[in-house]
Design an enzyme around this catalytic site. Structure first.
Site, PDB file in Angstrom:
ATOM      1  N   ASP A  27       0.799  -1.242  -0.420  1.00 55.44           N
ATOM      2  CA  ASP A  27       0.213  -0.100   0.184  1.00 55.44           C
ATOM      3  C   ASP A  27       1.046   1.284  -0.008  1.00 55.44           C
ATOM      4  O   ASP A  27       1.718   0.996   1.119  1.00 55.44           O
ATOM      5  CB  ASP A  27      -0.693  -0.284   1.335  1.00 55.44           C
ATOM      6  CG  ASP A  27      -2.442   1.307   0.974  1.00 55.44           C
ATOM      7  OD1 ASP A  27      -2.519   1.958   0.264  1.00 55.44           O
ATOM      8  OD2 ASP A  27      -3.150   1.159   2.145  1.00 55.44           O
TER       9      ASP A  27
ATOM     10  N   ASP B 117      -3.159   2.286  -5.729  1.00 53.85           N
ATOM     11  CA  ASP B 117      -2.206   2.414  -4.803  1.00 53.85           C
ATOM     12  C   ASP B 117      -1.695   1.728  -3.809  1.00 53.85           C
ATOM     13  O   ASP B 117      -1.412   1.216  -2.928  1.00 53.85           O
ATOM     14  CB  ASP B 117      -1.935   3.699  -4.179  1.00 53.85           C
ATOM     15  CG  ASP B 117      -3.269   4.055  -2.979  1.00 53.85           C
ATOM     16  OD1 ASP B 117      -4.147   2.904  -3.487  1.00 53.85           O
ATOM     17  OD2 ASP B 117      -3.749   4.788  -2.867  1.00 53.85           O
ATOM     18  N   GLU B 118      -2.606   0.546  -4.243  1.00 57.01           N
ATOM     19  CA  GLU B 118      -2.722  -1.112  -3.728  1.00 57.01           C
ATOM     20  C   GLU B 118      -2.513  -2.396  -4.298  1.00 57.01           C
ATOM     21  O   GLU B 118      -2.849  -2.112  -5.565  1.00 57.01           O
ATOM     22  CB  GLU B 118      -3.671  -1.084  -3.057  1.00 57.01           C
ATOM     23  CG  GLU B 118      -4.203  -2.105  -2.223  1.00 57.01           C
ATOM     24  CD  GLU B 118      -5.808  -1.955  -1.187  1.00 57.01           C
ATOM     25  OE1 GLU B 118      -6.195  -0.690  -1.311  1.00 57.01           O
ATOM     26  OE2 GLU B 118      -6.098  -2.528  -0.402  1.00 57.01           O
TER      27      GLU B 118
END
Lengths: 458, 376
Positions: free
Chosen positions: A11, A106-107
Site C-alpha cells: 500500500d 496505490d494498492e
C-alpha cells in the site's frame, strides 16, 4: 490459508498527497489535501501532516479546511501524475512475481509463492519486502510504501496497515489468531461503522471479543451470509487467491453538481459528457457492455437508479447516450438533481457493431486520453468528486479554467503548478521535483505565455 | 340468418379470418368474427383496429343476415367438427352450429357495437403469391424484434413503376429484396412501412394463391393502410408512422474480398461450430485460398472449428459474426451457393445468392451484416 507467509500486500503511503509533495518541493512537510475542491468536494487523500489536524479521506473538503491551519494546500487530483508513478510500482511488483493483483492505483497483492523467491521463511520474505520498498523509493523519487506479508490476503492487508507509514509487518504462519485478537473489529473486511456499532451493543470491541461470539448468534444478528463470514474472518479463515486480473464488473462516470440542476437541457449536456466518459473508460478496459444504468441523486439525497439491458454488447457512446437519455426521461428532476451518473455493466470482450445510417448523428469519438485524465483513478469513498467539472459547471463560460495543483509551463519562467486562480488571474509557483522551493508569480488567466503541461519527471 | 356450408371451407375460412385476433382485445366485441350471409355466400370478417381480414366463401344461404360470435371459439369448433355439411342458424340471442349429430349453441355478440372494417385502397398492382411470400420472409428476418425504435419493427415497401423493393433492418443487419411486379399504373411511386410481423403473417396466409394484389395509398379512404387481396381473401393493415432511416450508404461501394461457398455446407458448419458459442458470442470466419475456416469459443471455454470449401477472390480475411445473424442470412438467400463480399473485417459484409459455384451473382436479394468486433 497457506502454510507460509507468502502473500504480500503493498500500500503506497498517502499516495496522492505524497506525489504532490514530491513534485512540489514547497509543500514538503506541510499539510496537503488532495480531492474535490469545490463546495461539495470530498478529500481523497490527506498527507500525514494534514492528518495530524484530523483531515481524513472521504471527509468533506469544507470540514478539512476548517480543521487544517492556514497554509494547507488543497489540490485537485492529477490523475496522469499518479498513474505514471503507479505504473512503475506495479512493474516492480511484477518483477517479484507474475501473480500481482492490482486492487487500485496505490494498492496490490503479490503472490510470492508464484515468483522466483525460494526462501519463503519469515526472514526470507521480510528481506525481499525490504528490498522492494527500497526499490520503490528509488524508482519513484522517494515515495514510501507499507507492506504486510501473511498467509492470507486478509492478514496481509491488516499487516500493511499496522505500522503505516513505511511499515513492514510479517505475520508468521501460526501467529494469525494472536495477531488479530487485540485489534479492533474494524480491521476485518466487511465491518464498517454500522456493523461495529451493532457489535458494540453486544460488548464486542476487539477481534478477540468477536472470536468468542457463537456462529448462531452472529447469524441471528447479521443474517446467514454476513454473520457467517464474520465468524470465519474472526478466525482468520480467508482462502481467497491472489488473482492476476480483477475483471471489472462495471464502468461508470458521475458528476456532482455545484448546485442542484433542474434544467433538462443542462442534464442532457451532462449526460452526453458522462456517456462519452463511460465509453472512453470502457474502451480503456477493452470491454463492451450490455446493461446501461443511470443514477440520479435528488436534492434530498434520495437516489434512484434505472437500467436497461441491450440485446447486444456495445462500446458506442452514442448507444449508451440513447439509452441513458431514455432512462433519464423516466426520472423526476423537477426538484433538481445533485448528482447524475452513467454506468455500464454486463461486460464482454466483443461487440455486435451497428450499421451506420446516412442521417445518423454520431457522437464524437471518446475524449482523447489526458483530457479525461481521471479515467483510471480508482473508486474510493471520494470517488465522485475527483473529477473535473462537466458542462454544468461551464455554463458561465469565461477564460480557460485553472485548477489548484495543475501542471503548467510558462515560456519565460519554465515549469510550475497552479497555486490559485480567480478574478481573471492565476498564481503559479515555479518549481519542480528536482528544484528548490520556487517563487510565486501571478498572471492574467488568459496569459498566452502560460499553458497546461505534462506531469513533471522526478 | 340461416345457411349451410362445407366443413373444410368453413374451418379454413374462420381460421384465416381470426388468425390475427388478439387474446385480449381492446374492446370485447373485437374478439368476435362477423358472419354475413348474403347473395355471394358467407362473408367472415375480423378486425382489431390494426389488422382487418375478410373472406367470402361459397355457402347455401337460406336466409340472409348477420351475426357476431367469439372468433377463436368458432375456429376451434369448426376445426373439430366431423366432415359433414355445417348448418349455421341464428336463433334469438344464440347461434346454433350443427354438423352431423354435433350441436353447439353460441352466444351472439351485439353487432351494433362492431366497428366498420376499413376499406382497402384501390389495388396498386399484383405479384405472384409464392414470390411475395418468399420475398417477405427474406426481409422480415432483419426487422427489429425489440421496440426501442418502433419504426425499425417495420418492413419498408417501395414501389417505383414495375420495381418493388422490400427492406428491413434492426441496425445490426439489413435485408433488401428487389423484384419486378405488375403495377396497375406504370408510374406508381409509393412507400409504405408495414409492421413486419403482420406482413409476414399475411404473406404466409396469402402465399398459396396464384396472385396477390397490393393496394397502397391515399385513395378511397385508404390513408395509412395497406391492403392485400388474393382470391376471396382481403386484408388490411395499418401502416407504421414515421421517418424511416436513410440507408443508401450502408451498401459498400467497393469490394475487396469475395468468397463463394455452398450454402448448405456453410450453414451446417456454422450451426455445428456455434454450439460452443454461448449466448451472443461470435463465430470467426477465416477466408483463405480454397476454404473458409470457422471457429468459435476461446480461452477456457469450449472451442470448435471446421473448414468448408470456398473460392476466394481478393486478399484473405478474418471476420466475426453473431452466428444467428449469419444463419438468418444463409437461410434467406434461397440459392445453392452463397456469395459473401467484404471490404474490411470492421466493415459490413454483404451476403447474396447465386445459383452455381462459378455463375453470376444474383443481387436481387442482399443481406448486409455488421461484424462483431473484439476488444483490443
Amino acid at each position: 490459508m497457506r502454510s507460509t507467509a507468502s502473500i504480500l500486500h503493498l500500500d503506497l503511503d498517502a499516495f496522492f498527497a505524497a506525489v504532490e509533495q514530491r513534485d512540489k518541493p514547497s509543500l514538503r512537510g506541510k499539510p496537503v489535501c488532495v480531492g474535490g475542491i469545490g463546495p461539495r468536494g470530498v478529500v481523497a487523500t490527506a498527507s500525514y501532516e494534514a492528518r495530524v489536524f484530523g483531515a481524513r479521506s472521504a471527509m468533506p473538503t469544507a470540514e478539512a479546511r476548517r480543521r487544517c491551519p492556514a497554509g494547507t494546500a488543497f489540490l485537485h487530483p492529477r490523475g496522469d501524475a499518479y498513474r505514471k508513478s503507479s505504473r512503475i510500482v506495479m512493474e516492480l511488483l511484477h518483477e517479484l512475481s507474475p501473480i500481482v493483483e492490482q486492487v487500485s492505483v496505490d494498492e496490490a497483492y503479490v503472490d510470492l509463492a508464484a515468483g522466483d523467491l525460494t526462501d519463503l521463511s519469515t526472514d526470507g520474505v521480510r528481506a525481499a519486502a525490504h528490498q522492494l520498498i527500497d526499490q520503490i523509493r528509488d524508482a519513484t523519487g522517494g515515495l514510501t510504501a507499507s507492506a504486510g506479508i501473511a498467509s492470507s490476503k486478509m492478514l496481509a492487508k491488516i499487516g500493511s496497515d499496522l505500522e503505516k507509514p513505511q511499515g513492514l509487518v510479517v505475520i508468521p504462519p501460526g501467529r494469525e489468531l494472536e495477531t488479530l485478537a487485540p485489534l479492533s473489529v474494524r480491521v476485518i473486511a466487511g465491518i464498517g461503522p454500522m456493523t461495529a456499532a451493532r457489535l458494540r451493543t453486544f460488548g464486542v470491541e476487539t477481534v478477540a471479543d468477536l472470536q468468542r461470539m457463537e456462529r448462531t448468534d452472529l447469524v441471528s444478528i447479521f443474517g446467514t451470509a454476513h454473520g457467517g463470514s464474520l465468524h470465519e474472518l474472526a478466525r482468520a479463515r480467508d482462502d481467497r487467491d491472489v488473482v492476476v486480473e480483477r475483471e471489472a464488473k462495471s464502468v461508470s462516470a458521475e458528476e456532482t453538481f455545484q448546485t442542484d440542476v433542474v434544467d433538462r437541457s443542462v442534464l442532457e449536456a451532462e449526460l452526453t459528457s458522462l456517456a462519452r466518459r463511460t465509453a472512453a473508460r470502457l474502451a480503456q478496459s477493452a470491454a463492451f457492455a450490455r446493461t446501461i444504468t443511470i443514477k440520479a441523486r435528488q436534492h434530498d439525497f434520495s437516489t434512484q437508479t434505472r437500467s436497461e439491458t441491450l440485446l447486444h454488447p456495445t462500446g458506442d457512446a452514442g448507444v449508451i447516450l440513447d439509452v441513458a437519455r431514455r432512462l433519464l426521461d423516466g426520472v423526476d428532476v423537477s426538484n433538481g438533481l445533485r448528482l447524475l451518473g452513467v454506468g455500464v455493466s454486463g461486460l464482454s470482450t466483443h461487440s455486435q457493431e451497428r450499421l451506420r445510417f446516412d442521417d445518423q448523428q454520431e457522437l464524437a469519438d471518446p475524449l482523447p486520453l489526458g483530457i479525461d485524465d481521471d479515467a483510471e483513478v480508482p473508486a474510493t469513498p471520494a470517488g465522485d468528486v475527483r473529477r473535473k467539472p462537466g458542462p454544468a459547471a461551464y455554463v458561465g463560460g469565461g477564460p480557460p479554467s485553472w485548477w489548484p495543483g495543475q501542471d503548467v509551463a510558462h515560456t519565460e519562467h519554465g515549469a510550475g503548478w497552479v497555486w490559485g486562480s480567480g478574478l481573471g488571474r492565476v498564481t503559479v509557483r515555479f518549481e519542480g521535483p528536482r528544484s528548490e522551493p520556487g517563487r510565486v508569480r501571478t498572471f492574467a488567466a488568459d496569459d498566452p505565455q502560460l499553458s497546461v503541461a505534462e506531469p513533471p519527471q522526478w | 340468418m340461416k345457411l349451410v356450408v362445407d366443413r373444410d371451407v368453413l374451418a379454413e375460412a374462420v381460421t384465416w379470418a381470426v388468425r390475427g385476433l388478439s387474446n385480449r382485445p381492446p374492446v370485447p366485441v373485437l374478439a368476435g368474427v362477423l358472419l354475413d350471409a348474403n347473395d355471394e355466400g358467407l362473408t367472415l370478417s375480423a378486425f382489431d383496429y390494426e389488422v382487418s381480414a375478410k373472406v367470402t366463401v361459397d355457402a347455401q344461404v337460406d336466409e340472409p343476415g348477420q351475426v357476431l360470435v367469439l372468433g377463436r371459439l368458432l375456429a376451434e369448433i369448426s376445426r373439430s367438427l366431423p366432415n359433414k355439411p355445417v348448418t349455421i342458424n341464428a336463433d334469438g340471442h344464440k347461434v346454433e352450429v350443427t354438423c352431423g349429430s354435433s350441436r353447439f349453441s353460441l352466444q351472439q355478440m351485439p353487432t351494433a357495437d362492431y366497428p366498420t372494417l376499413p376499406t382497402a385502397p384501390e389495388p396498386t398492382g399484383a405479384i405472384a403469391g409464392d414470390v411475395f411470400t418468399q420475398a417477405v420472409s427474406q426481409v422480415a428476418i432483419a426487422a427489429d424484434k425489440s421496440d426501442t425504435l418502433p419504426i425499425l419493427t417495420g418492413v419498408r415497401l417501395q414501389i417505383e413503376g414495375d420495381k418493388l423493393s422490400l427492406l428491413a433492418t434492426d441496425r445490426y443487419r439489413l435485408a433488401l429484396r428487389e423484384l419486378t411486379w405488375n403495377p396497375t399504373e406504370s408510374d406508381a411511386d409509393q412507400v409504405a412501412l408495414i409492421p413486419a410481423r403482420t406482413l409476414s403473417d399475411t404473406a404466409k396466409a396469402l402465399g398459396a394463391s396464384g396472385s396477390v394484389q397490393i393496394a397502397l395509398g391515399s385513395a378511397a379512404g385508404g390513408e395509412g393502410l395497406v391492403g392485400f387481396e388474393a382470391g376471396q381473401r382481403r386484408t388490411t393493415t395499418r401502416l407504421l408512422d414515421g421517418e424511416y432511416p436513410k440507408v443508401t450508404s450502408i451498401f459498400p461501394t467497393s469490394v475487396d474480398t469475395v468468397s463463394v461457398i455452398e450454402t448448405s455446407a456453410l450453414t451446417e458448419a456454422v450451426k455445428r461450430v456455434s454450439l460452443v458459442a454461448e449466448r451472443n458470442t461470435p463465430v470467426r470466419l477465416r477466408f483463405s485460398e480454397g476454404q473458409v475456416a470457422i471457429e468459435a469459443g476461446q480461452g477456457d471455454d469450449a472451442q470448435a472449428s471446421e473448414a468448408v470449401e470456398a473460392t476466394l477472390t481478393g486478399p484473405e480475411l478474418e471476420i466475426a459474426f453473431n452466428p444467428q445473424f449469419l444463419l438468418d442470412g444463409l437461410g434467406a438467400i434461397g440459392t445453392s451457393f452463397a456469395r459473401m463480399s467484404f471490404t474490411q473485417p470492421s466493415r459490413p459484409a454483404v451476403l447474396s445468392g447465386q445459383a452455381e459455384a462459378d455463375g453470376d451473382a444474383d443481387e436481387s436479394y442482399r443481406y448486409v451484416l455488421m461484424p462483431v468486433r473484439f476488444a483490443s
